[in-house]
Scaffold this motif. Structure first.
Motif, mmCIF file in Angstrom:
data_model
loop_
_atom_site.group_PDB
_atom_site.id
_atom_site.type_symbol
_atom_site.label_atom_id
_atom_site.label_comp_id
_atom_site.label_asym_id
_atom_site.label_seq_id
_atom_site.Cartn_x
_atom_site.Cartn_y
_atom_site.Cartn_z
ATOM 1 N N ASN A 139 -16.624 -3.369 -1.916
ATOM 2 C CA ASN A 139 -15.702 -2.380 -2.493
ATOM 3 C C ASN A 139 -15.374 -1.273 -1.495
ATOM 4 N N ARG A 151 -9.693 -3.707 -9.116
ATOM 5 C CA ARG A 151 -9.443 -2.884 -7.927
ATOM 6 C C ARG A 151 -9.703 -3.708 -6.648
ATOM 7 N N GLN A 152 -10.740 -4.532 -6.729
ATOM 8 C CA GLN A 152 -11.099 -5.357 -5.579
ATOM 9 C C GLN A 152 -9.948 -6.302 -5.190
ATOM 10 N N THR A 153 -9.331 -6.895 -6.204
ATOM 11 C CA THR A 153 -8.229 -7.826 -5.944
ATOM 12 C C THR A 153 -7.063 -7.103 -5.268
ATOM 13 N N GLN A 184 -5.644 2.407 -6.375
ATOM 14 C CA GLN A 184 -5.813 0.951 -6.487
ATOM 15 C C GLN A 184 -6.249 0.582 -7.903
ATOM 16 N N VAL A 232 -17.058 -4.694 -9.684
ATOM 17 C CA VAL A 232 -15.836 -4.349 -8.942
ATOM 18 C C VAL A 232 -15.510 -2.859 -8.898
ATOM 19 N N ASN A 233 -16.121 -2.081 -9.789
ATOM 20 C CA ASN A 233 -15.728 -0.670 -9.849
ATOM 21 C C ASN A 233 -16.744 0.299 -9.246
ATOM 22 N N LYS A 288 -6.254 -10.171 2.691
ATOM 23 C CA LYS A 288 -7.342 -11.149 2.615
ATOM 24 C C LYS A 288 -7.217 -12.069 1.409
ATOM 25 N N TYR A 289 -6.206 -11.836 0.589
ATOM 26 C CA TYR A 289 -5.988 -12.709 -0.562
ATOM 27 C C TYR A 289 -4.492 -12.844 -0.823
ATOM 28 N N ASN A 290 -4.048 -14.086 -0.999
ATOM 29 C CA ASN A 290 -2.643 -14.333 -1.328
ATOM 30 C C ASN A 290 -2.514 -14.445 -2.835
ATOM 31 N N PRO A 291 -1.875 -13.471 -3.467
ATOM 32 C CA PRO A 291 -1.788 -13.514 -4.940
ATOM 33 C C PRO A 291 -0.811 -14.582 -5.426
ATOM 34 N N LYS A 309 -5.286 -5.659 2.094
ATOM 35 C CA LYS A 309 -5.905 -5.944 3.400
ATOM 36 C C LYS A 309 -5.449 -7.289 3.949
ATOM 37 N N ASP A 355 -9.220 -11.718 -14.214
ATOM 38 C CA ASP A 355 -8.724 -11.438 -12.864
ATOM 39 C C ASP A 355 -8.554 -12.735 -12.066
ATOM 40 N N GLU A 356 -7.350 -12.909 -11.466
ATOM 41 C CA GLU A 356 -7.064 -14.211 -10.848
ATOM 42 C C GLU A 356 -7.872 -14.495 -9.585
ATOM 43 N N TYR A 357 -8.216 -13.464 -8.819
ATOM 44 C CA TYR A 357 -9.023 -13.681 -7.615
ATOM 45 C C TYR A 357 -10.405 -14.208 -8.009
ATOM 46 N N LEU A 387 -12.902 -2.396 1.051
ATOM 47 C CA LEU A 387 -11.545 -2.585 0.536
ATOM 48 C C LEU A 387 -10.891 -1.297 0.049
ATOM 49 N N LYS A 430 0.837 -1.215 0.000
ATOM 50 C CA LYS A 430 0.000 0.000 0.000
ATOM 51 C C LYS A 430 0.866 1.255 0.000
ATOM 52 N N GLU A 486 -7.569 4.458 -0.074
ATOM 53 C CA GLU A 486 -6.635 5.237 -0.915
ATOM 54 C C GLU A 486 -5.934 6.312 -0.079
ATOM 55 N N GLY A 494 -7.271 -4.379 -3.486
ATOM 56 C CA GLY A 494 -7.741 -4.068 -2.125
ATOM 57 C C GLY A 494 -7.626 -5.279 -1.210
ATOM 58 N N LEU A 495 -7.997 -6.448 -1.731
ATOM 59 C CA LEU A 495 -7.934 -7.675 -0.932
ATOM 60 C C LEU A 495 -6.489 -8.021 -0.564
#
Lengths: 64, 156
Positions: free
Chosen positions: B150, A27-29, A16, B78-79, A37-40, A35, B12-14, B153, A6, B156, A31-32
């Motif tokens: 959103n 953007r969500q990924t 983001q 997501v946006n 909350k997600y291991n890339p 935070k 997107d991978e997630y 998360l 960050k 900014e 953010g996760l």
């Protein structure tokens, strides 16, 4: 929480969403990940490191 | 990873990971349910369950389960992070719902033919209204959950 990522993003003056667009994620990924909350995947870690001009160690290594 | 599923999955991978999990969960639940039904039908002498029911269940369960989990996960929109974007998207959903409803109506008219009585017209109009309402409701739930996620998360 991945504060290093960050801070590196903020240092680059990126949002983001901008980082997400650059690395092919949402953007969500981002953010996760920030935070914690997600291991890339390694692939995404590398893309993020390149986008932020940092090494993987700088962003993702945690001192024991 | 090479898989024929790739063309169905998002970039997107997630999202990809989560959707693959949803499909896998659905497959496991489906196997357990089908196996249990098979055992129960032999123990309680229900006779042979109709193959048609099995096929119908198998076909729709994975689709419905995956779609519902995806919708509730809040990762579709997501946006959407501001009230303005939320309201704009909500209006878009209503318009889209009406558009899809129109195609549903045309589809119904093609398969059912032009109605020549009031009850015939009701048989076509009611399912269309129901379809539009379900479409808008589900998409709205997904939008609200996405917005909430959103906001959580956004940092900014």
């Amino acid at each position: 929480m991945n504060q290093k990522m960050k801070f590196a993003r903020m240092e680059m003056g990126m949002t983001q969403e901008q980082l997400a667009n650059q690395v092919g994620a949402t953007r969500q990924t981002i953010g996760l990940i920030e935070k914690g909350k997600y291991n890339p995947s390694l692939q995404l870690c590398i893309a993020i490191a390149k986008a932020l001009n940092k090494t993987l160690n700088d962003l993702f290594w945690e001192e024991l | 990873m090479r898989s024929f599923l790739n063309f169905l999955l998002p970039e997107d991978e997630y999202k990809r990971n989560r959707i693959v999990y949803f499909i896998a969960e659905a497959a496991v639940i489906q196997s357990v349910v089908l196996f249990s039904l098979l055992l129960l039908s032999s123990w309680f002498d229900w006779g042979t369950l109709e193959g048609y029911s099995f096929v119908l269940f198998s076909t729709f369960f994975i689709l419905i389960y995956t779609f519902t989990r995806y919708m509730l996960s809040g990762m579709e929109h997501v946006n959407v992070v501001t009230k303005e974007q939320l309201s704009k998207k909500q209006k878009g959903i209503v318009k889209q719902g009406l558009g899809v409803g129109f195609f549903f109506l045309v589809f119904m008219l093609i398969f059912e033919g032009m109605p020549n009585s009031l009850s015939g017209a009701i048989d076509i109009i009611l399912p269309t209204i129901f379809f539009v309402l379900i479409y808008i409701t589900f998409d709205t739930i997904s939008l609200k959950r996405s917005y909430k996620k959103n906001i959580e998360l956004l940092d900014e």
